[in-house]
Write an enzyme that holds these catalytic residues in place. Structure first.
Site, PDB file in Angstrom:
ATOM      1  CG  HIS A   1       4.638  -0.775   1.387  1.00 49.77           C
ATOM      2  ND1 HIS A   1       4.969  -2.201   2.059  1.00 49.77           N
ATOM      3  CD2 HIS A   1       5.532  -0.816   0.348  1.00 49.77           C
ATOM      4  CE1 HIS A   1       5.828  -2.424   1.243  1.00 49.77           C
ATOM      5  NE2 HIS A   1       6.352  -1.872   0.682  1.00 49.77           N
TER       6      HIS A   1
ATOM      7  CG  ASP B   1       6.308  -1.533   5.118  1.00 48.64           C
ATOM      8  OD1 ASP B   1       5.138  -1.139   5.088  1.00 48.64           O
ATOM      9  OD2 ASP B   1       6.670  -2.857   5.284  1.00 48.64           O
TER      10      ASP B   1
END
Length: 513
Positions: free
Chosen positions: A323, A289
């Site tokens: 991300h 992430d």
């Protein structure tokens, strides 16, 4: 120039100043008192281990010398003396915890030569935990042996002590493999490994649920702590966020490696939440992430505690495959201010420098005093993103969030101030060079771009530059500004873009040089 960042009784970390971004401009050797300790170092940050307490040393590197002295140490306790086996099979939790609680102030708890299978361990103030190069702290896979941390506790005077949180809300969570609650003056030093072993457990099977009574643990969780330094360690395979300091002060993460599989759920690298004074220097991230995400609670907790995330330094780090490289928000209802990000390298992250918020985060959700400079990116889909329509969470796709009409400014409306991006150079971008989208009723205050270059990949893949509703995929777009008060851009270079280099919509003032 080399300078010490951190010194303990048994280790030290140094940083090289210069023009290199994460990597040194040239390799160098490091000697201590004339003995070669490190050969052909390629990064700007490095650490030394196996030093002696209360000892003066002379460091030499690339023709420079630095004198330093290690801290004193009262005792060094080997966890094997308390019954730990270190065989990777026997559960060593009780033995290691006994050593931690037995250790006097100024002492060190040692994990040496072995795989120490353990459940959550709770820190004690005033001590050092040393995990040597040949040692691994391996996480227990049995959920039932993880204590629950309550979301909060009501004190006798009526005040609320927030103990744990989950994605910006006060929520019960399982204790983490390393848990610090109200402790201070603690050092965790490497170069060993903390492996939470989530890939061999059920932690990733229910990523959004309070399964079993609580939300997933972190790798290292620090709640209401101060003066904590974590140096040299590798942290990997954590159930959720790797490093999570929460309502804490003066926290250092130095020369670490943070690794989680690319497809592991919500395994952010380092997420300071409502913290004051955090240094993240010399870390190498590859996670599932955001690599680094600064947070300060969602609307309710943010208004309750009124504690921003502030005075944050991020320097000489590498971020890969997350991300976002460095992310602000979206849980930022307490605000974020005084952030410096410099000399960092982003590699194949979805977005590089990313700010995300939305209506509902609240009028204390102010982000200001933010500088990004001397950044290099390669293979990042969209290097620069500011998005005030972020759509994640159950309420994120409501009309209140996605409406492009100017709504009344009230106590739910966040505010973004001025952002400075300098000396940022990106290669092999795909979607857009920059995407800046403010609220029509609360535009972004100001964006300054200076010495920014973006080169697009020849076979760029279309995608959406930001996570917001009704946004069409694009590729090789330039800089897009919507609902911004002022834009200043100078020394901008775009290569391989399609269409206009700059798109302005509802921008009150613009200066392009």
């Amino acid at each position: 120039m080399f300078r010490p960042l951190f010194v303990s009784a048994r280790s030290a970390t140094f940083e090289r100043d210069g023009d290199g971004i994460y990597f040194s401009e040239r390799p160098y050797d490091v000697t201590i008192d004339g003995t070669l300790r490190l050969s052909q170092v390629t990064t700007n940050v490095f650490s030394l281990y196996d030093l002696s307490p209360d000892t003066a040393y002379l460091l030499e590197a690339d023709g420079e010398t630095v004198r330093f002295r290690t801290d004193t140490e009262t005792v060094r306790l080997d966890v094997r003396a308390f019954g730990a086996k270190g065989d990777g099979i026997t559960l060593d939790t009780a033995a290691i915890q006994a050593a931690i609680y037995a250790c006097p102030r100024g002492g060190t708890v040692l994990l040496d030569h072995g795989v120490f299978y353990s459940g959550p361990l709770f820190l004690q103030s005033g001590i050092t935990i040393e995990i040597r190069e040949n040692a691994v702290l391996l996480g227990d896979v049995e959920r039932s042996r993880y204590p629950l941390l309550p979301a909060f506790w009501r004190m006798n005077d009526g005040t609320v002590w927030e103990v744990a949180s989950w994605e910006g809300e006060s929520q019960p969570t399982f204790a983490s493999l390393i848990t610090g609650l109200n402790v201070h003056d603690v050092k965790l030093i490497g170069p060993g490994v903390i492996d939470a072993k989530a890939h061999h457990s059920d932690w990733w099977d229910h990523p959004r649920e309070a399964f079993g009574g609580g939300f997933r643990p972190r790798g290292i969780f620090l709640s209401h702590c101060r003066q904590i330094a974590v140096q040299g360690l590798t942290v990997r395979n954590t159930p959720s966020w790797n490093l999570h300091p929460y309502l804490s002060q003066d926290i250092d993460f130095l020369d670490m490696r943070i690794y989680s599989p690319k497809d592991s759920p919500n395994t952010d690298g380092c997420d300071p939440e409502s913290c004051d004074g955090v240094r993240i220097i010399g870390l190498d991230f590859s996670v599932g992430d955001d690599c680094i995400a600064l947070k300060s609670g969602k609307y309710g907790p943010g208004l309750l505690r009124r504690t921003p995330c502030q005075n944050i330094t991020i320097r000489n780090c590498r971020m890969a495959f997350g991300h976002g490289g460095v992310v602000l928000g979206s849980e930022m209802s307490g605000g974020i201010r005084n952030l410096s990000v410099t000399r960092c390298f982003f590699q194949e992250t979805d977005r590089g420098l990313r700010i995300k918020t939305r209506r509902g985060r609240g009028d204390l959700g102010i982000i200001d005093g933010v500088t990004f400079e001397h950044i290099r990116m390669d293979g990042v889909l969209t290097p620069l993103v500011i998005n005030m329509f972020y759509f994640c969470d159950p309420d994120g796709k409501t009309e209140y969030v996605y409406s492009k009409q100017a709504l009344p400014v009230d106590d739910r409306t966040p505010r973004l101030g001025r952002f400075t991006f300098r000396h940022i150079h990106c290669t092999n971008a795909h979607v857009a060079a920059g995407f800046f989208y403010g609220l029509p009723e609360q535009p972004i205050g100001g964006i300054e771009l200076d010495d920014v270059s973006v080169t697009f990949a020849p076979e760029a893949k279309p995608g959406v530059p930001a996570m917001m509703s009704f946004l069409e995929p694009m590729a090789k777009a330039g800089f897009i500004f919507r609902n911004v008060v002022a834009v200043e851009a100078s020394r901008i270079v775009l290569n391989g873009h399609e269409g206009e280099p700059f798109v302005f919509d509802q921008v009150s003032h613009r200066e392009i040089h």
